[in-house]
Write an enzyme that holds these catalytic residues in place. Structure first.
Site, PDB file in Angstrom:
ATOM      1  N   SER A  17       0.858  -1.077  -0.100  1.00  0.00           N
ATOM      2  CA  SER A  17      -0.004   0.152  -0.051  1.00  0.00           C
ATOM      3  C   SER A  17       0.853   1.297   0.086  1.00  0.00           C
ATOM      4  O   SER A  17       2.063   1.233   0.245  1.00  0.00           O
ATOM      5  CB  SER A  17      -0.992   0.265   1.279  1.00  0.00           C
ATOM      6  OG  SER A  17      -0.259   0.311   2.452  1.00  0.00           O
ATOM      7  N   ILE A  27       3.133  -0.879   4.821  1.00  0.00           N
ATOM      8  CA  ILE A  27       2.432   0.419   5.281  1.00  0.00           C
ATOM      9  C   ILE A  27       3.415   1.320   5.192  1.00  0.00           C
ATOM     10  O   ILE A  27       4.413   1.237   5.819  1.00  0.00           O
ATOM     11  CB  ILE A  27       1.388   0.091   6.296  1.00  0.00           C
ATOM     12  CG1 ILE A  27       0.808   1.793   6.493  1.00  0.00           C
ATOM     13  CG2 ILE A  27       2.283  -0.231   7.607  1.00  0.00           C
ATOM     14  CD1 ILE A  27      -0.290   1.861   7.669  1.00  0.00           C
ATOM     15  N   ILE A  85       7.284  -2.349   7.294  1.00  0.00           N
ATOM     16  CA  ILE A  85       7.215  -0.714   7.432  1.00  0.00           C
ATOM     17  C   ILE A  85       7.942   0.066   6.050  1.00  0.00           C
ATOM     18  O   ILE A  85       9.036  -0.342   6.040  1.00  0.00           O
ATOM     19  CB  ILE A  85       7.681  -0.213   8.549  1.00  0.00           C
ATOM     20  CG1 ILE A  85       6.977  -0.891   9.708  1.00  0.00           C
ATOM     21  CG2 ILE A  85       7.478   1.459   8.692  1.00  0.00           C
ATOM     22  CD1 ILE A  85       5.529  -0.587   9.915  1.00  0.00           C
ATOM     23  N   LYS A  86       7.150   0.763   5.213  1.00  0.00           N
ATOM     24  CA  LYS A  86       7.544   1.384   4.133  1.00  0.00           C
ATOM     25  C   LYS A  86       8.396   2.561   4.492  1.00  0.00           C
ATOM     26  O   LYS A  86       7.967   3.559   5.081  1.00  0.00           O
ATOM     27  CB  LYS A  86       6.555   1.511   3.093  1.00  0.00           C
ATOM     28  CG  LYS A  86       6.203   0.320   2.294  1.00  0.00           C
ATOM     29  CD  LYS A  86       5.243   0.680   1.414  1.00  0.00           C
ATOM     30  CE  LYS A  86       5.804   0.927  -0.036  1.00  0.00           C
ATOM     31  NZ  LYS A  86       4.718   1.131  -0.992  1.00  0.00           N
ATOM     32  N   ILE A  87       9.567   2.561   4.026  1.00  0.00           N
ATOM     33  CA  ILE A  87      10.515   3.758   4.370  1.00  0.00           C
ATOM     34  C   ILE A  87      10.996   4.258   3.128  1.00  0.00           C
ATOM     35  O   ILE A  87      11.723   3.734   2.501  1.00  0.00           O
ATOM     36  CB  ILE A  87      11.597   3.230   5.306  1.00  0.00           C
ATOM     37  CG1 ILE A  87      11.183   2.805   6.438  1.00  0.00           C
ATOM     38  CG2 ILE A  87      12.578   4.851   5.573  1.00  0.00           C
ATOM     39  CD1 ILE A  87      10.429   3.515   7.386  1.00  0.00           C
TER      40      ILE A  87
END
Length: 325
Positions: A33, A93, A124-126
């Site tokens: 997402s 996310i 976790i998207k960074i």
């Protein structure tokens, strides 16, 4: 399947209870997402209206997070069998994109989101900015899986790998009794954006729709050569705009072993069952082809412009959600 994994680049609450289940039965192994996807879902799907009304009075970012976290938790539960049986099945996310230049705030938000979701199979998207490499390191070190996103250049992919791998080494060092503790080793993907290159540079080149593929192949070679199975190349931005290419073009052209491709629904539908693996080009072949199409300075400028534009687009999408709430 040579360790190839196809993920779905879409999320929406009712979709997760219906079409998503069908996709999982047809070898979709994960989902991603981003702020633009959540904007489309939250602002256009009627299923969120009642939920938003019940949350009125809260801060807009808190409302957004409750909606997003609920969807991510649902997706994680649907994907859990793949996670525990095949060590895949991740859902991603993204942290608030407005924090991209602040290491401390990004790390705090990433840890808070991961804790609030409470699912092991969440990445976790960074975004791969200068301030974010330390965040990637700290998350992996603490056992939190990471999706490093908005990668356009070889330099970005290398810095992401170095940060993620350093964190992975520290995690393993600190968890010698891994099996006894029943603690899973975190995984990471380095998300290389593909089609955006071509949409930007096609007007400037005679050979169309090749630069994105070649550039992604180069980054893939760099990651694959490290021989770390817990850090994989992921090909993102693999949708096709218009009718001049097959919808699954960016899946078929990058069907490499030990990689992930996250694709929009129309590309997944077009691709179904076509497992014709490609042999990646070697670096000298890639550079030869690239140099015949476009200069190195133009490629470097494109990388910088695309990163800036990608961050700006996600920030705008995030702000649009908050304004609407």
């Amino acid at each position: 399947m040579k360790n190839f994994s196809l993920w779905c680049d879409f999320i929406e609450n009712s979709f997760l209870d219906n079409e998503f289940l069908n996709l999982l039965s047809h070898e979709i192994n994960g989902a991603t997402s981003n702020p633009a996807i959540f904007k489309n879902a939250i602002l256009n799907s009627p299923i969120y209206k009642d939920k938003i009304l019940k949350l009125k009075g809260k801060k807009t970012k808190d409302i957004y997070e409750e909606l997003a976290i609920s969807d991510i938790q649902k997706a994680a539960d649907k994907l859990a069998p793949l996670f525990y049986q095949k060590n895949d099945g991740f859902i991603s996310i993204e942290i608030d994109p407005r924090l991209h230049d602040n290491t401390t705030l990004s790390l705090g938000e990433a840890k808070r989101l991961y804790s609030a979701i409470g699912k092991e199979n969440v990445m976790i998207k960074i975004p791969a900015t200068k301030a974010s490499y330390e965040v990637m390191y700290e998350l992996m070190k603490n056992g939190i899986s990471v999706n490093a996103t908005l990668i356009f250049s070889l330099e970005q992919s290398q810095k992401c790998f170095e940060a993620l791998n350093a964190g992975l080494v520290e995690f393993r060092k600190n968890n010698i009794a891994l099996k006894e503790q029943n603690t899973r080793t975190p995984q990471a993907v380095i998300s290389i954006f593909v089609s955006r290159f071509d949409r930007l540079l096609n007007p400037k080149t005679k050979e169309q729709n090749r630069i994105g593929i070649l550039n992604a192949n180069l980054a893939y070679n760099n990651i694959y050569s490290k021989n770390e199975p817990n850090i994989r190349a992921l090909f993102a931005s693999t949708g096709v705009k218009g009718d001049n290419l097959p919808k699954d073009y960016y899946i078929k052209e990058l069907l490499f072993e030990n990689s992930v491709n996250t694709a929009p629904l129309d590309a997944i539908e077009a691709f179904k069952g076509k497992m014709d693996f490609k042999k990646p080009l070697m670096n000298f072949e890639i550079y030869t082809a690239l140099n015949q199409i476009i200069s190195q300075s133009e490629r470097e400028k494109a990388c910088n412009d695309l990163l800036s534009d990608g961050i700006e687009q996600f920030c705008i999408a995030f702000e649009d959600i908050l304004k609407a709430l």
